[in-house]
Design a protein around this motif. Structure first.
Motif, short mmCIF file in Angstrom:
data_model
loop_
_atom_site.label_atom_id
_atom_site.label_comp_id
_atom_site.label_asym_id
_atom_site.label_seq_id
_atom_site.Cartn_x
_atom_site.Cartn_y
_atom_site.Cartn_z
N GLY A 309 0.82 -1.20 0.00
CA GLY A 309 0.00 0.00 0.00
C GLY A 309 0.85 1.25 0.00
O GLY A 309 2.06 1.20 0.20
N ASP A 310 0.21 2.38 -0.22
CA ASP A 310 0.86 3.68 -0.23
C ASP A 310 1.17 4.09 1.20
O ASP A 310 0.24 4.21 2.02
CB ASP A 310 -0.05 4.70 -0.91
CG ASP A 310 0.64 6.03 -1.19
OD1 ASP A 310 1.54 6.41 -0.42
OD2 ASP A 310 0.26 6.69 -2.17
N GLY A 311 2.43 4.30 1.50
CA GLY A 311 2.84 4.66 2.86
C GLY A 311 2.29 5.99 3.33
O GLY A 311 2.38 6.31 4.52
N ARG A 312 1.70 6.76 2.44
CA ARG A 312 1.10 8.04 2.82
C ARG A 312 -0.36 7.88 3.26
O ARG A 312 -0.96 8.82 3.77
CB ARG A 312 1.16 9.03 1.66
CG ARG A 312 2.56 9.42 1.25
CD ARG A 312 2.57 10.19 -0.06
NE ARG A 312 2.18 9.33 -1.19
CZ ARG A 312 2.13 9.75 -2.45
NH1 ARG A 312 2.43 11.01 -2.74
NH2 ARG A 312 1.77 8.93 -3.42
N GLU A 313 -0.91 6.68 3.06
CA GLU A 313 -2.33 6.48 3.31
C GLU A 313 -2.63 5.28 4.19
O GLU A 313 -3.77 5.12 4.64
CB GLU A 313 -3.06 6.31 1.97
CG GLU A 313 -2.89 7.49 1.02
CD GLU A 313 -3.44 7.20 -0.37
OE1 GLU A 313 -3.87 6.03 -0.60
OE2 GLU A 313 -3.45 8.11 -1.21
#
Length: 453
Positions: A309-313
């Protein structure tokens, strides 16, 4: 036709056309071609030597050919670069270097074989020092001179100077540029607590990392130890250990590697978590790299959830820790200017325009890492780049955004407590910058912060 030269040319071509990484592709091509040990060593020298000094060789070729390198067909230019490297930087006899490259040119671009012959014979008539002197005399500035002679883009020379000046060590620039062009030894990480292996038992222990070593046949050692011994730069080992050993570990702590691929630091953290009764979760954006993480930790008997997954989300609950994490490693995507010894092609791929986009990404990842931290939790912000915008710039901006909620730790004291012998470090104690020329590591930047509430 010489098999090592064919292999070297094929790797250079793939680097140019497919943005391949030489350190990943070259071993496969060597194995596929069934090169002897001596031929494999020659192919390795030709590939890495040509990539490292490509900027300098292009400047020599321009003088010898009387035309800009950009006006030479790229395949022919690769043939010429390989030839110039042999003529100026190896012990290959002149006639062999010229003749082999002409034969290669006849295979790649038959109409250009006479051109290749003429350019290489012109290059061969002057020594390396003569070419350096001629090029240096033509440069309009000191930065331009250093750039062409050290084979670094000029913007990278300026960035490295700025980073050293910030430490009060600007006089080390030429030593750093020289170190970037030296082939590093293959370094091993002996994952702690997993068996009888130790750095002392496998080879020569690293000067600094307590889990690192070098050995005469590192690849065979890795294969023989079922994931308990890995290839890993000493600086990367210290970055992971700085987080795991920043403070005593309370049983049941929850750790997160937010940008885990390809998994080298994850493996060190997994071994440390196992030894300290902690839990570890890894997250990686790219599925193929997440699979590399799973392979990297296969030798550690600890159940590690690898999320994609996106580490920002990424949501803390989805990662299995609704109350947040006690330690988070953010090994942020960066320009990679700290690993130019091992990935020499990176210096020709990155551009100054890449930096703002990367620093924005780093800041967004940093902010989300803080949100995932439990109160009292520690975040290690790490980059394999000394560029001040990606290191001190990203860190300072994040501290402003989180004023009153984060405190900086004495990162220098933590790292010095981990190493075998004291590191020569400069700058403020809240951050640690490692250097190829000073420490023999990649130029890793490490900063530890704690969430106060």
């Amino acid at each position: 036709m010489s098999p090592p030269r064919i292999v070297a040319y094929e790797v250079l071509e793939a680097v140019r056309t497919d943005e391949a990484y030489a350190n990943l592709l070259l071993p496969k091509r060597i194995e596929r071609s069934k090169l002897s040990e001596a031929d494999a060593a020659l192919a390795t020298e030709l590939t890495y030597g040509t990539l490292r000094m490509q900027g300098f060789y292009d400047a020599v070729i321009e003088l010898a050919a009387g035309r800009p390198a950009g006006r030479i067909d790229p395949p022919v230019l690769d043939v010429l670069r390989l030839g110039v490297h042999q003529l100026l930087s190896t012990r290959v006899p002149t006639h062999a270097a010229v003749n082999e490259q002409v034969v290669l040119a006849k295979r790649i671009a038959p109409a250009a074989s006479g051109f290749v012959n003429g350019v290489l014979r012109t290059v061969s008539r002057s020594s390396l020092e003569s070419w350096r002197d001629e090029l240096a005399a033509e440069m309009p500035s000191d930065d331009a001179r250093l750039a062409v002679l050290s084979s670094h883009p000029e913007w990278i020379v300026r960035a490295l100077r700025s980073a050293l000046v910030k430490e009060g060590r600007g006089d080390e620039l030429e030593a750093l540029l020289e170190a970037d062009n030296l082939a590093p030894r293959v370094n091993l990480a002996v994952l702690p607590g997993l068996g009888d292996e130790s750095p002392e038992g496998l080879g020569e222990p690293n000067r600094f990392s307590p889990i690192g070593a070098t050995a005469p046949n590192p690849i065979a050692l890795v294969a023989a130890h079922e994931g308990r011994v890995r290839v890993q730069d000493e600086g990367s080992q210290l970055a992971a250990l700085a987080l795991s050993r920043a403070a005593d570990v309370a049983p049941g702590e929850r750790w997160l590697d937010l940008c885990a691929g390809p998994g080298g630091k994850t493996a060190v953290l997994a071994a440390e978590a196992l030894a300290n009764d902690a839990a570890l979760v890894a997250n990686e954006l790219v599925p193929a790299r997440a699979e590399l993480v799973r392979r990297a930790i296969a030798g550690v008997p600890l159940e590690v959830h690898v999320a994609v997954g996106d580490g920002r989300e990424t949501d803390a609950s989805a990662l299995g820790s609704a109350d947040g994490f006690d330690r988070i490693l953010l090994d942020a995507p960066c320009t990679g200017l700290g690993a130019l010894r091992r990935r020499p092609e990176a210096r020709w791929r990155k551009q100054p325009a890449d930096v703002p986009e990367l620093t924005q990404l780093q800041g967004e990842l940093f902010d989300h890492a803080v949100r995932l931290l439990a109160p009292g939790g520690v975040l290690a912000y790490v980059t394999c780049s000394p560029h001040t915008a990606e290191t001190h710039g990203t860190l300072a901006a994040a501290l402003r955004r989180w004023e009153g909620e984060l405190e900086q730790l004495d990162t220098r004291a933590v790292v010095q407590s981990v190493v075998r012998e004291p590191l020569d470090l400069a700058g403020a104690p809240e951050t640690v910058q490692l250097w190829p020329h000073r420490h023999g590591t990649d130029a890793m930047f490490i900063a530890l912060v704690r969430r106060t509430r």
